[in-house]
Design a protein around this motif. Structure first.
Motif, PDB file in Angstrom:
ATOM      1  N   ARG A 102      40.076  43.048  42.140  1.00  0.00           N
ATOM      2  CA  ARG A 102      39.027  42.427  41.331  1.00  0.00           C
ATOM      3  C   ARG A 102      39.059  40.906  41.302  1.00  0.00           C
ATOM      4  NH1 ARG A 102      38.788  46.513  36.049  1.00  0.00           N
ATOM      5  NH2 ARG A 102      38.037  48.320  37.195  1.00  0.00           N
ATOM      6  N   ARG A 103      40.192  40.303  41.552  1.00  0.00           N
ATOM      7  CA  ARG A 103      40.292  38.853  41.386  1.00  0.00           C
ATOM      8  C   ARG A 103      40.593  38.093  42.670  1.00  0.00           C
ATOM      9  NH1 ARG A 103      41.007  37.248  35.802  1.00  0.00           N
ATOM     10  NH2 ARG A 103      41.067  39.085  34.465  1.00  0.00           N
ATOM     11  N   ILE A 104      40.938  38.825  43.758  1.00  0.00           N
ATOM     12  CA  ILE A 104      41.284  38.171  45.015  1.00  0.00           C
ATOM     13  C   ILE A 104      40.439  38.744  46.139  1.00  0.00           C
ATOM     14  CG2 ILE A 104      43.132  37.631  46.657  1.00  0.00           C
ATOM     15  CD1 ILE A 104      45.135  38.187  44.404  1.00  0.00           C
ATOM     16  N   GLY A 105      39.865  37.856  46.949  1.00  0.00           N
ATOM     17  CA  GLY A 105      39.165  38.270  48.155  1.00  0.00           C
ATOM     18  C   GLY A 105      40.011  37.891  49.360  1.00  0.00           C
ATOM     19  N   PHE A 106      40.417  38.885  50.145  1.00  0.00           N
ATOM     20  CA  PHE A 106      41.316  38.653  51.278  1.00  0.00           C
ATOM     21  C   PHE A 106      40.544  38.519  52.587  1.00  0.00           C
ATOM     22  CE2 PHE A 106      44.043  40.883  48.250  1.00  0.00           C
ATOM     23  CZ  PHE A 106      45.217  40.147  48.305  1.00  0.00           C
TER      24      PHE A 106
END
Length: 247
Positions: A102-106
């Motif tokens: 939910r908080r990190i886009g890889f």
């Protein structure tokens, strides 16, 4: 502007001025006795909303270990890590997985797209894991593909796309949850010069739009596109400087 999770969805909300990413006294130790390895030795780093940071370092410098901790793929031996105001240093595996989704886009060097699956379905995956309804997933995935210039390739499978296009799909997937942080690990490592420029241009645009980006790279010309350069050596930060064009 900071993204908060409200009623199961990320929404941009005015918030107090605080770092998106804040680590203090981070250490990571592997092994015991003579086999002990000190991968990180008291690293402290604060990254504000909208910053674009490149992290560099030679093999063994600790950058991969730092990347894994920033991405909530590993936990520190000591120190604190706050991501978008949440102390993730001591979260259990289930909560770490929730933060990652939910908080990190890889964005990874190897794209990590699912074969024989359309671009839009690949982009939808983080939303599916989050329990977003199919119609909303599709709408948001198509919007993310449009942001990276691939709206016309939504139904194409990875083997029908160039390397640069596959990485742009991966960027769209990273964006689709509206994360607090985009974490890019050697995002141009498998690309030719033309595709590298395409992907870096998109990261430039995302930075200009206010996205917070942390990029791990060993390429000086790629790192030069960031607005801040952090260098690691032997588990410590040795330089932390602003670069040309910084906002």
């Amino acid at each position: 502007m900071t993204l908060y999770l409200v009623d199961g969805a990320h929404r941009a909300t005015e918030a107090p001025d605080r770092p998106v990413l804040d680590i203090r006294g981070l250490t990571k130790v592997y092994g015991q006795g003579e086999a002990t390895v000190h991968a990180l030795r008291g690293v402290s780093l604060s990254i504000a909303a909208g910053d674009y940071v490149a992290i560099m370092g030679s093999s063994g410098s600790g950058k991969s270990t730092l990347m894994n901790i920033l991405g909530c793929l590993d936990v520190p031996s000591a120190g604190t890590y706050r991501l978008d105001g949440v102390d993730v240093s001591r979260l259990d595996d289930a909560r770490l997985a929730l933060v990652r989704n939910r908080r990190i886009g890889f964005v990874f060097q190897s794209f990590n797209l699912i074969p024989r699956t359309s671009a839009v379905a690949n982009v939808e995956l983080p939303l599916a894991y989050a329990g977003v309804k199919p119609a909303e997933r599709r709408r948001r995935a198509l919007a993310a593909l449009d942001m990276v210039g691939l709206a016309g390739r939504a139904d194409h499978e990875p083997n029908q796309l160039s390397g640069g296009q596959q990485q742009r799909v991966a960027v769209a997937r990273a964006l689709v949850t509206e994360p607090a942080l985009i974490l890019a690990d050697e995002p141009t490592g498998n690309l030719d010069s033309r595709s590298t420029e395409e992907v870096l241009a998109i990261l430039d645009q995302l930075h200009a739009a206010g996205r917070t980006i942390v990029m791990i790279t060993h390429e000086t010309d790629v790192a030069a596109r960031a607005r801040r350069l952090v260098t690691l050596f032997d588990g410590r930060i040795t330089t932390d400087v602003r670069q040309g064009g910084a906002r």
